[in-house]
Design an enzyme around this catalytic site. Sequence first.
Site, PDB file in Angstrom:
ATOM      1  N   ASN A 148      39.427  36.391  43.848  1.00 44.57           N
ATOM      2  CA  ASN A 148      38.142  35.679  43.801  1.00 44.57           C
ATOM      3  C   ASN A 148      37.368  35.728  45.116  1.00 44.57           C
ATOM      4  OD1 ASN A 148      40.139  33.908  44.817  1.00 44.57           O
ATOM      5  ND2 ASN A 148      38.826  32.173  44.392  1.00 44.57           N
ATOM      6  N   GLU A 246      49.435  28.259  47.345  1.00 46.65           N
ATOM      7  CA  GLU A 246      48.081  27.701  47.177  1.00 46.65           C
ATOM      8  C   GLU A 246      47.644  28.051  45.768  1.00 46.65           C
ATOM      9  OE1 GLU A 246      46.650  25.844  49.319  1.00 46.65           O
ATOM     10  OE2 GLU A 246      47.998  26.192  50.996  1.00 46.65           O
ATOM     11  N   CYS A 280      38.647  28.408  43.846  1.00 43.24           N
ATOM     12  CA  CYS A 280      39.633  27.366  43.530  1.00 43.24           C
ATOM     13  C   CYS A 280      39.094  25.985  43.873  1.00 43.24           C
ATOM     14  CB  CYS A 280      40.928  27.637  44.288  1.00 43.24           C
ATOM     15  SG  CYS A 280      40.670  27.761  46.062  1.00 43.24           S
ATOM     16  N   GLU A 459      47.968  25.485  54.596  1.00 48.44           N
ATOM     17  CA  GLU A 459      47.520  26.574  55.464  1.00 48.44           C
ATOM     18  C   GLU A 459      46.524  25.989  56.461  1.00 48.44           C
ATOM     19  OE1 GLU A 459      45.961  29.480  52.654  1.00 48.44           O
ATOM     20  OE2 GLU A 459      47.946  30.382  52.476  1.00 48.44           O
TER      21      GLU A 459
HETATM   22  P1  NDP Z   1      47.196  35.404  39.850  1.00 47.14           P
HETATM   23  O1  NDP Z   1      48.225  34.357  40.006  1.00 47.14           O
HETATM   24  O2  NDP Z   1      47.133  36.140  38.573  1.00 47.14           O
HETATM   25  O3  NDP Z   1      47.342  36.511  40.978  1.00 47.14           O
HETATM   26  C1  NDP Z   1      47.352  36.214  42.358  1.00 47.14           C
HETATM   27  C2  NDP Z   1      48.039  37.348  43.082  1.00 47.14           C
HETATM   28  O4  NDP Z   1      49.409  37.381  42.687  1.00 47.14           O
HETATM   29  C3  NDP Z   1      47.487  38.727  42.746  1.00 47.14           C
HETATM   30  O5  NDP Z   1      47.589  39.570  43.864  1.00 47.14           O
HETATM   31  C4  NDP Z   1      48.430  39.179  41.650  1.00 47.14           C
HETATM   32  O6  NDP Z   1      48.443  40.559  41.483  1.00 47.14           O
HETATM   33  C5  NDP Z   1      49.745  38.668  42.180  1.00 47.14           C
HETATM   34  N1  NDP Z   1      50.785  38.486  41.175  1.00 47.14           N
HETATM   35  C6  NDP Z   1      50.659  38.357  39.838  1.00 47.14           C
HETATM   36  N2  NDP Z   1      51.878  38.231  39.263  1.00 47.14           N
HETATM   37  C7  NDP Z   1      52.793  38.285  40.255  1.00 47.14           C
HETATM   38  C8  NDP Z   1      54.206  38.190  40.308  1.00 47.14           C
HETATM   39  N3  NDP Z   1      54.944  38.025  39.209  1.00 47.14           N
HETATM   40  N4  NDP Z   1      54.818  38.292  41.496  1.00 47.14           N
HETATM   41  C9  NDP Z   1      54.099  38.440  42.628  1.00 47.14           C
HETATM   42  N5  NDP Z   1      52.747  38.543  42.652  1.00 47.14           N
HETATM   43  C10 NDP Z   1      52.102  38.450  41.478  1.00 47.14           C
HETATM   44  O7  NDP Z   1      45.836  34.695  40.181  1.00 47.14           O
HETATM   45  P2  NDP Z   1      44.379  35.313  40.121  1.00 47.14           P
HETATM   46  O8  NDP Z   1      44.341  36.565  40.952  1.00 47.14           O
HETATM   47  O9  NDP Z   1      43.964  35.377  38.702  1.00 47.14           O
HETATM   48  O10 NDP Z   1      43.541  34.223  40.912  1.00 47.14           O
HETATM   49  C11 NDP Z   1      43.024  33.100  40.325  1.00 47.14           C
HETATM   50  C12 NDP Z   1      43.876  31.893  40.609  1.00 47.14           C
HETATM   51  O11 NDP Z   1      44.029  31.718  42.009  1.00 47.14           O
HETATM   52  C13 NDP Z   1      43.249  30.619  40.107  1.00 47.14           C
HETATM   53  O12 NDP Z   1      44.227  29.838  39.481  1.00 47.14           O
HETATM   54  C14 NDP Z   1      42.766  29.945  41.372  1.00 47.14           C
HETATM   55  O13 NDP Z   1      42.650  28.548  41.285  1.00 47.14           O
HETATM   56  C15 NDP Z   1      43.806  30.360  42.335  1.00 47.14           C
HETATM   57  N6  NDP Z   1      43.315  30.239  43.710  1.00 47.14           N
HETATM   58  C16 NDP Z   1      43.806  29.244  44.511  1.00 47.14           C
HETATM   59  C17 NDP Z   1      43.317  29.055  45.789  1.00 47.14           C
HETATM   60  C18 NDP Z   1      43.860  27.992  46.687  1.00 47.14           C
HETATM   61  O14 NDP Z   1      43.629  28.079  47.890  1.00 47.14           O
HETATM   62  N7  NDP Z   1      44.564  26.995  46.186  1.00 47.14           N
HETATM   63  C19 NDP Z   1      42.236  29.909  46.318  1.00 47.14           C
HETATM   64  C20 NDP Z   1      41.800  30.920  45.395  1.00 47.14           C
HETATM   65  C21 NDP Z   1      42.323  31.064  44.136  1.00 47.14           C
HETATM   66  P3  NDP Z   1      47.544  41.208  40.303  1.00 47.14           P
HETATM   67  O15 NDP Z   1      46.162  40.696  40.490  1.00 47.14           O
HETATM   68  O16 NDP Z   1      47.661  42.627  40.587  1.00 47.14           O
HETATM   69  O17 NDP Z   1      48.160  40.746  39.034  1.00 47.14           O
END
Ligand code: NDP
Length: 479
Positions: A148, A246, A280, A459
Site C-alpha cells: 500500500n 504491524e 492501515c 516500530e
Molecule cells: P499481506 O499480509 O497479504 O502481505 C504483506 C507482505 O507479506 C507481502 O510482502 C506478502 O507478499 C507477504 N506475505 C504473504 N504471505 C506470506 C507468508 N505466508 N509468509 C511471509 N510473507 C508473506 O498484506 P497486504 O500486502 O495485502 O497489505 C495489506 C495489509 O497490510 C492490510 O491488512 C493493512 O492493514 C496492513 N498494513 C498494516 C500497517 C501497519 O503499520 N500496521 C501498514 C500498512 C498495511 P505478497 O504480496 O507477495 O503475497
Amino acid sequence: MHVKNFISGHYVDAVSGKYFDNINPATGQKIGNIVRSGPEDVEEAVKAAQIAFRDWSQMKPENRFKILHKISVLIMERDEDLALAETQDTGKPLSLSSNIEIPRAASNFRFFATAALQFASESHSMPGSINYTLRQAIGIVGCISPWNLPLYLFSWKIAPALAAGNCVIAKPSELSPSTAALLGEICKEAGLPDGVLNILQGYGSEVGDAIVRHSSIKAISFTGGTNTGKTISQIAGPMFKKISLELGGKNPCVVFDDCDYQKTLREVSRLSFSNQGQICLCGSRILVQAGIYDRFKNDLIQKAETIKIGDPMEDGTQFGSLISEDHLNKVMNFIDLAKKEGGICLTGGERKQMDGRCKNGYFLKPTIFEGLGPECRTNMEEIFGPVITLQKFETEAEAIHLANASDYGLAATLWTQDLSRAHRLASEINTGIVWINCWLNRDLRTPFGGVNQSGVGREGGWEAMRFFTEAKNVCIQFD
Ligand code: NDP
C-alpha cells in the site's frame, strides 16, 4: 521492467528461472516481469549476508551514518523515477507518490542514519559493582512489507535494521516490486557493502515463507494483514525468533458536536479516502455525535462525490485505482455484504468506469454506508478500501463503547475542542496511536504500532533500534 533479485550487490534472476507478470492496476496492462524466488534464493541471500555481517556490524557508527545518509540523498535525486515506478505498480496518484511517499522513504533513511550515531545503551550501578548493557546487532534479519505504501514501509523497516548493524533480507509485495528493486542500485551507489542488504522478489507464500522459516534469519519485522501475521508467528514463534508485527486496522474516528467543523470535515474525508482507503491508518468507522450527524453526513457525501477520480498520471487526480483486480473484487464483496447486513449506501458502492488508457483499470467510487451497528461484519472486518460507515452516538460513554467495539486496535482519531474530553478519551480508547484534531501527523521518534489484532511490538525511533538489537548485560564487581 524485468524485476530481479538484488543479492550481494548484484541483480540476479531467481534460481528457478521462473517469473510472473507485473500489472499496472490503473490500466490492467502488463508492465513487466518479476522473478519468482523461493528457498534457494533465500539461501543465496543468507550466504551473502553471513559474509557481510562482521564488517558491517563492527563498522564505526560514523561510517554507517554516512552510507545511510547518502542513500537518503540519492533517493531524493532519483525521486521522479521512484515516484513513477510506485504509481505504475500501484495505481495511486503520481502526486501522492512524489509528494509524500518517496520523500518519506528518504526521511526514513535520514532519520535512522542519525540513530546510528546517537543510539546508546544503559548502565546500572550498585554499591561495589556496575552493570552496563551492550545492544548488539542481531545478525541477519528479515523485513517483509506490503503494497500500500511500498517504498515508504520498506524503508521504515530496512533503515533501522541497517542502522543497528544488521544484514537484511527484505521482501516487498509481489504487487509493488519496482521501487524496492531500484533501491538496490541506490544502495550500491551509496557505498553499502555487498551482502548487507539483499532484496528478494516473488510471492509471499513462497519466498516470504522461506525467509520466515530460515534458521539463520533471527528476527522478522512484518507489516501486512492480520492473517499473514498469524501464519508468520506460528512459524517464527517456535523458532524463538524476535517478531514485530504491524497488522490491519478498523480505525475509529470520533467526531464530537464541538469539533472545528470545516477542518474536521476536510480531514475526515482525507483520512477515509487517501490512497483509495488503502492505508492501515485510514479511519473506516466514522462515529458522529447526534447534534451534527445529519449535517456532517450530507457534507461528507458531497466531499466524497467531488473527489477527483482519474488517471494517476494526470495532474489534479486525487484518487486512483485499487491495487489489483482481486482486491477490487474483495472490496466489492464487502459492499454486497454491507447491503445484505442492512446498510444504506449513501454514495458510491460501484466501480468507476474510466475512459482512455485507464478503461480496464480497477477503479471504485468512494463509498459511504450508514445504518450498520457495531456488531455487523462490515464494522468488524478490515476492508482496506474506500468504504466507510457512519454511526451516530449521543454521549461520550457511548462514543468510547463504539470506538472500542473492535478486535483491532491500531489508530483512533478524535475531533473535539474540549481538551479535557480529548485526554479522557485518549486514555480510554484501546489503540496504539491516538490523534487528536489531526491525522497522519507523524514524528518518526514516536512509538508506532497497534494492540490486539493490529499487531505486536512497536516500530519508530528507539523502539525500532531496540527491536533490531539484542541486549546483553555485563556486570563488573570492583570491591
Ligand atoms: P499481506 O499480509 O497479504 O502481505 C504483506 C507482505 O507479506 C507481502 O510482502 C506478502 O507478499 C507477504 N506475505 C504473504 N504471505 C506470506 C507468508 N505466508 N509468509 C511471509 N510473507 C508473506 O498484506 P497486504 O500486502 O495485502 O497489505 C495489506 C495489509 O497490510 C492490510 O491488512 C493493512 O492493514 C496492513 N498494513 C498494516 C500497517 C501497519 O503499520 N500496521 C501498514 C500498512 C498495511 P505478497 O504480496 O507477495 O503475497
